[in-house]
Design a protein around this motif. Sequence first.
Motif, PDB file in Angstrom:
ATOM      1  N   TYR A  24       0.779  -1.137   0.067  1.00 40.30           N
ATOM      2  CA  TYR A  24      -0.065   0.063   0.046  1.00 40.30           C
ATOM      3  C   TYR A  24       0.734   1.216  -0.026  1.00 40.30           C
ATOM      4  N   LEU A  25       1.941   1.293   0.979  1.00 42.70           N
ATOM      5  CA  LEU A  25       2.719   2.438   1.085  1.00 42.70           C
ATOM      6  C   LEU A  25       3.421   2.637  -0.398  1.00 42.70           C
ATOM      7  N   PHE A  26       3.910   1.704  -1.013  1.00 45.18           N
ATOM      8  CA  PHE A  26       4.853   1.642  -2.130  1.00 45.18           C
ATOM      9  C   PHE A  26       3.788   2.122  -3.236  1.00 45.18           C
ATOM     10  N   TYR A  27       2.729   1.324  -3.483  1.00 52.32           N
ATOM     11  CA  TYR A  27       1.812   2.089  -4.568  1.00 52.32           C
ATOM     12  C   TYR A  27       1.455   3.618  -4.333  1.00 52.32           C
ATOM     13  N   GLY A  28       1.303   3.734  -2.938  1.00 52.54           N
ATOM     14  CA  GLY A  28       0.748   5.312  -2.727  1.00 52.54           C
ATOM     15  C   GLY A  28       1.965   6.293  -3.034  1.00 52.54           C
ATOM     16  N   PHE A  29       3.270   5.973  -2.781  1.00 54.32           N
ATOM     17  CA  PHE A  29       4.173   6.933  -3.224  1.00 54.32           C
ATOM     18  C   PHE A  29       4.206   7.036  -4.573  1.00 54.32           C
ATOM     19  N   ALA A  30       4.051   5.764  -5.231  1.00 54.10           N
ATOM     20  CA  ALA A  30       4.486   5.707  -6.679  1.00 54.10           C
ATOM     21  C   ALA A  30       3.177   6.461  -7.417  1.00 54.10           C
ATOM     22  N   LEU A  31       2.039   6.199  -7.091  1.00 58.44           N
ATOM     23  CA  LEU A  31       0.932   7.163  -7.743  1.00 58.44           C
ATOM     24  C   LEU A  31       0.900   8.621  -7.287  1.00 58.44           C
ATOM     25  N   MET A  32       1.587   8.940  -6.036  1.00 58.62           N
ATOM     26  CA  MET A  32       1.682  10.439  -5.886  1.00 58.62           C
ATOM     27  C   MET A  32       2.792  10.815  -6.726  1.00 58.62           C
ATOM     28  N   GLY A  33       3.826  10.247  -7.168  1.00 57.54           N
ATOM     29  CA  GLY A  33       4.930  10.730  -8.088  1.00 57.54           C
ATOM     30  C   GLY A  33       4.306  10.711  -9.657  1.00 57.54           C
ATOM     31  N   ILE A  34       3.416   9.916 -10.075  1.00 53.14           N
ATOM     32  CA  ILE A  34       2.871  10.037 -11.350  1.00 53.14           C
ATOM     33  C   ILE A  34       1.741  11.214 -11.240  1.00 53.14           C
ATOM     34  N   PHE A  35       0.981  11.275 -10.228  1.00 46.69           N
ATOM     35  CA  PHE A  35      -0.055  12.198 -10.350  1.00 46.69           C
ATOM     36  C   PHE A  35       0.863  13.774 -10.171  1.00 46.69           C
ATOM     37  N   ARG A  36       1.846  13.679  -9.414  1.00 44.08           N
ATOM     38  CA  ARG A  36       2.608  15.243  -9.310  1.00 44.08           C
ATOM     39  C   ARG A  36       3.238  15.458 -10.493  1.00 44.08           C
ATOM     40  N   LYS A  37       3.798  14.557 -11.372  1.00 43.20           N
ATOM     41  CA  LYS A  37       4.554  14.822 -12.613  1.00 43.20           C
ATOM     42  C   LYS A  37       3.467  14.974 -13.871  1.00 43.20           C
ATOM     43  N   ALA A  38       2.221  14.822 -13.553  1.00 44.03           N
ATOM     44  CA  ALA A  38       1.113  15.049 -14.705  1.00 44.03           C
ATOM     45  C   ALA A  38       0.409  16.383 -14.150  1.00 44.03           C
ATOM     46  N   GLY A  39       0.900  17.090 -12.863  1.00 46.66           N
ATOM     47  CA  GLY A  39       0.358  18.150 -12.691  1.00 46.66           C
ATOM     48  C   GLY A  39      -0.764  18.286 -11.646  1.00 46.66           C
ATOM     49  N   LEU A  40      -1.410  16.874 -11.111  1.00 43.64           N
ATOM     50  CA  LEU A  40      -2.463  16.736 -10.416  1.00 43.64           C
ATOM     51  C   LEU A  40      -2.067  16.739  -9.148  1.00 43.64           C
ATOM     52  N   LYS A  41      -3.027  17.090  -8.087  1.00 49.36           N
ATOM     53  CA  LYS A  41      -3.005  16.723  -6.823  1.00 49.36           C
ATOM     54  C   LYS A  41      -2.355  15.557  -6.339  1.00 49.36           C
ATOM     55  N   ALA A  42      -1.666  15.279  -5.243  1.00 49.68           N
ATOM     56  CA  ALA A  42      -1.309  13.996  -5.009  1.00 49.68           C
ATOM     57  C   ALA A  42      -2.047  13.395  -3.958  1.00 49.68           C
ATOM     58  N   TRP A  43      -2.913  13.793  -3.193  1.00 51.45           N
ATOM     59  CA  TRP A  43      -3.433  13.362  -2.121  1.00 51.45           C
ATOM     60  C   TRP A  43      -4.397  11.936  -2.437  1.00 51.45           C
ATOM     61  N   PRO A  44      -5.071  12.075  -3.860  1.00 52.39           N
ATOM     62  CA  PRO A  44      -5.960  10.886  -4.117  1.00 52.39           C
ATOM     63  C   PRO A  44      -5.064   9.827  -4.323  1.00 52.39           C
ATOM     64  N   ALA A  45      -3.620   9.710  -4.387  1.00 57.80           N
ATOM     65  CA  ALA A  45      -2.960   8.452  -4.365  1.00 57.80           C
ATOM     66  C   ALA A  45      -3.161   7.475  -3.050  1.00 57.80           C
ATOM     67  N   TRP A  46      -3.729   8.209  -2.289  1.00 62.91           N
ATOM     68  CA  TRP A  46      -3.837   7.496  -0.737  1.00 62.91           C
ATOM     69  C   TRP A  46      -5.425   7.012  -0.498  1.00 62.91           C
ATOM     70  N   VAL A  47      -6.228   7.363  -1.243  1.00 61.57           N
ATOM     71  CA  VAL A  47      -7.761   6.992  -1.411  1.00 61.57           C
ATOM     72  C   VAL A  47      -7.847   5.889  -2.128  1.00 61.57           C
ATOM     73  N   PRO A  48      -8.287   4.732  -1.480  1.00 58.76           N
ATOM     74  CA  PRO A  48      -8.586   3.507  -2.213  1.00 58.76           C
ATOM     75  C   PRO A  48      -9.993   3.674  -2.994  1.00 58.76           C
TER      76      PRO A  48
END
Length: 149
Positions: A24-48
């Motif tokens: 969960y932690l790995f995928y959360g941080f990875a999605l945060m990175g993807i979302f930030r690189k795409a210019g999106l807010k990062a917090w949705p990466a942590w919401v299932p």
Amino acid sequence: MDASTTADMTMAYSWSAVSGLVAYLFYGFALMGIFRKAGLKAWPAWVPLFNMWRLLQLGGQRGWLVLIGLIPIVGTLIYLVFLIIAGVRIQTGFGKPGVFYLLAILLTPVWYGILAWDGSRWNPKHTPIVPPSGYAAPASPSAPTAPAV
């Protein structure tokens, strides 16, 4: 049940909980990175579910398609098709070739990690379907200070 069986079950449950938390932690941080690189807010990466909703939107798909995945068997298969389409579009937006998606199929964590933490830039050839509220506020340049009188 004897004591050794109980201890074995406890160890198995503990191992399962720890490995689930690490994933969960790995995928959360990875999605945060993807979302930030795409210019999106990062917090949705942590919401299932919402993280996959946003990932589908980033790939040009309707986010509500994640709800189809809750339908057993057929819904899950349909959802996976749309997730694969979104994944190919996302990796293409980061400049990766189509064959790169084999990495997503064979080594999913590596695929997420490369998209999140390599030096690629977000330049999609498709139109992401993200509401304006999903985009992060651009970094504001520091305002010039007025000279003291």
